[in-house]
Design an enzyme around this catalytic site. Structure first.
Site, mmCIF file in Angstrom:
data_model
loop_
_atom_site.group_PDB
_atom_site.id
_atom_site.type_symbol
_atom_site.label_atom_id
_atom_site.label_comp_id
_atom_site.label_asym_id
_atom_site.label_seq_id
_atom_site.Cartn_x
_atom_site.Cartn_y
_atom_site.Cartn_z
ATOM 1 N N ASP A 1 0.813 -1.221 0.000
ATOM 2 C CA ASP A 1 0.000 0.000 0.000
ATOM 3 C C ASP A 1 0.843 1.265 0.000
ATOM 4 O O ASP A 1 2.001 1.270 0.418
ATOM 5 C CB ASP A 1 -0.893 0.034 1.243
ATOM 6 C CG ASP A 1 -2.078 -0.900 1.146
ATOM 7 O OD1 ASP A 1 -2.143 -1.706 0.186
ATOM 8 O OD2 ASP A 1 -2.945 -0.840 2.042
ATOM 9 N N ASP A 2 0.195 2.343 -0.430
ATOM 10 C CA ASP A 2 0.617 3.740 -0.240
ATOM 11 C C ASP A 2 1.585 4.277 -1.274
ATOM 12 O O ASP A 2 1.855 5.478 -1.284
ATOM 13 C CB ASP A 2 1.238 3.976 1.144
ATOM 14 C CG ASP A 2 0.269 3.725 2.289
ATOM 15 O OD1 ASP A 2 -0.924 3.518 2.018
ATOM 16 O OD2 ASP A 2 0.706 3.720 3.446
ATOM 17 N N HIS B 1 -5.968 3.179 -3.952
ATOM 18 C CA HIS B 1 -5.908 3.341 -2.497
ATOM 19 C C HIS B 1 -6.263 4.775 -2.099
ATOM 20 O O HIS B 1 -5.786 5.265 -1.077
ATOM 21 C CB HIS B 1 -4.508 2.973 -1.997
ATOM 22 C CG HIS B 1 -4.417 2.694 -0.528
ATOM 23 N ND1 HIS B 1 -5.369 1.999 0.174
ATOM 24 C CD2 HIS B 1 -3.458 3.030 0.388
ATOM 25 C CE1 HIS B 1 -5.013 1.898 1.446
ATOM 26 N NE2 HIS B 1 -3.860 2.526 1.604
ATOM 27 N N HIS C 1 -5.067 9.329 0.947
ATOM 28 C CA HIS C 1 -5.098 8.459 2.124
ATOM 29 C C HIS C 1 -5.894 9.063 3.294
ATOM 30 O O HIS C 1 -5.433 9.080 4.433
ATOM 31 C CB HIS C 1 -3.675 8.136 2.579
ATOM 32 C CG HIS C 1 -3.545 6.821 3.306
ATOM 33 N ND1 HIS C 1 -3.896 6.668 4.631
ATOM 34 C CD2 HIS C 1 -3.092 5.612 2.896
ATOM 35 C CE1 HIS C 1 -3.664 5.429 5.014
ATOM 36 N NE2 HIS C 1 -3.174 4.755 3.966
ATOM 37 N N HIS D 1 3.694 -2.409 3.147
ATOM 38 C CA HIS D 1 3.716 -1.056 2.598
ATOM 39 C C HIS D 1 5.011 -0.803 1.837
ATOM 40 O O HIS D 1 6.073 -1.302 2.227
ATOM 41 C CB HIS D 1 3.571 -0.020 3.715
ATOM 42 C CG HIS D 1 2.257 -0.085 4.432
ATOM 43 N ND1 HIS D 1 1.983 -1.027 5.405
ATOM 44 C CD2 HIS D 1 1.123 0.654 4.305
ATOM 45 C CE1 HIS D 1 0.746 -0.863 5.854
ATOM 46 N NE2 HIS D 1 0.201 0.154 5.206
#
Length: 283
Positions: free
Chosen positions: A105-106, A156, A160, A250
């Site tokens: 993620d991210d 995503h 965020h 991540h």
């Protein structure tokens, strides 16, 4: 003379075609292009996974079951029928044999994503990358590298945020802008999305489906964003390894050097234990 009516045989054919066009079937295909697809994934019956991670910040020959080469058997890029509105995200991908999914993620982040891509490429496996729009917009080359290596690029959100605290218009902006960036770079929009912190609500399920995406959560949270130590991350993945498991890690949002080193350690061990590292495909 022009007829104002559709003949019975044509009407029947149109009904059949309409039924086929509106049906949405979710299939999961193992990373090995020679493997046989199995039964559809199911939404887990347990509550959604716990929240994970802080907001993202800006800036040998392998066994036969591994991908050879990375681009072989990659799915065609297309836009399938709109999925149904879910009430829970997918948390595991059952009935795939001895297979697991790795997800990150991210990102993409120029400091850590290239090393993660290199580790995956070394072992000829695919993973899922849930990208933040602002990060993807800043690193389109890494987005292309993900797609060229056969990885699944998911949505995503743009920045965020905590989704349940946003209006419908803001949720659509967060998801829609990210899908637009991915489509502009890769030629096709993402088919999967993951809510930041694992915080979903009905608006996000509805808007995600309207944008053509299925919601994906996770089974095993490495909690790597807390930088607990490389050995701890490795142990969490290996202890949680099981068929159908989706692992969350991540590649951005902070110092991810432990995440990179952990991947280098646990990935070969998973493969040595006979696990296939799989990505889901919708058809």
């Amino acid at each position: 003379m022009r007829s104002e009516h559709i003949r019975p045989d044509r009407r029947t054919l149109l009904k059949v075609a309409l039924g086929l066009g509106t049906a949405t079937t979710l299939h999961l295909i193992a990373a090995d292009p020679a493997s046989t697809p199995t039964r559809p994934a199911r939404v887990a019956g347990t509550p959604p996974a716990a929240a994970a991670g802080p907001p993202a910040g800006l800036p040998g020959r392998p066994p036969a079951y591994r991908l050879q080469p990375m681009t072989a058997g990659t799915p065609p890029r297309f836009r399938p029928a709109r999925p149904p509105v879910r009430t829970r995200p997918f948390e595991e991908l059952p009935d795939l044999g001895h297979s697991m999914v790795l997800s990150f993620d991210d990102g993409p982040d120029a400091r850590y994503t290239p090393d993660i891509l290199a580790a995956l490429r070394k072992h000829r496996v695919r993973a899922m990358f849930f990208v933040c729009g602002e990060m993807a917009d800043a690193s389109p080359d890494l987005l292309r590298e993900m797609a060229d290596d056969g990885h699944v690029v998911g949505n995503h959100s743009w920045s965020h945020p905590l989704i349940p605290g946003l209006s419908r218009a803001a949720i659509r902006d967060e998801l829609g802008r990210t899908s637009d960036v991915v489509e502009a770079v890769l030629g096709t929009p993402p088919l999967w999305y993951r809510a930041p912190y694992g915080a979903w609500n009905r608006n996000s399920f509805e808007i995600g489906a309207d944008l053509g995406m299925e919601p994906m959560a996770w089974t095993v949270d490495t909690l790597d964003w807390t930088t607990p130590g490389t050995g701890v991350i490795v142990r969490r993945v290996l202890d949680g390894a099981a068929p159908g498991v989706v692992v969350l890690s991540h590649d951005a949002g902070g110092d991810r050097s432990q995440s990179v080193e952990a991947l280098r350690r646990y990935l070969p061990r998973l493969l040595d234990e006979g696990y296939q590292v799989t990505v889901p495909q919708r058809v």
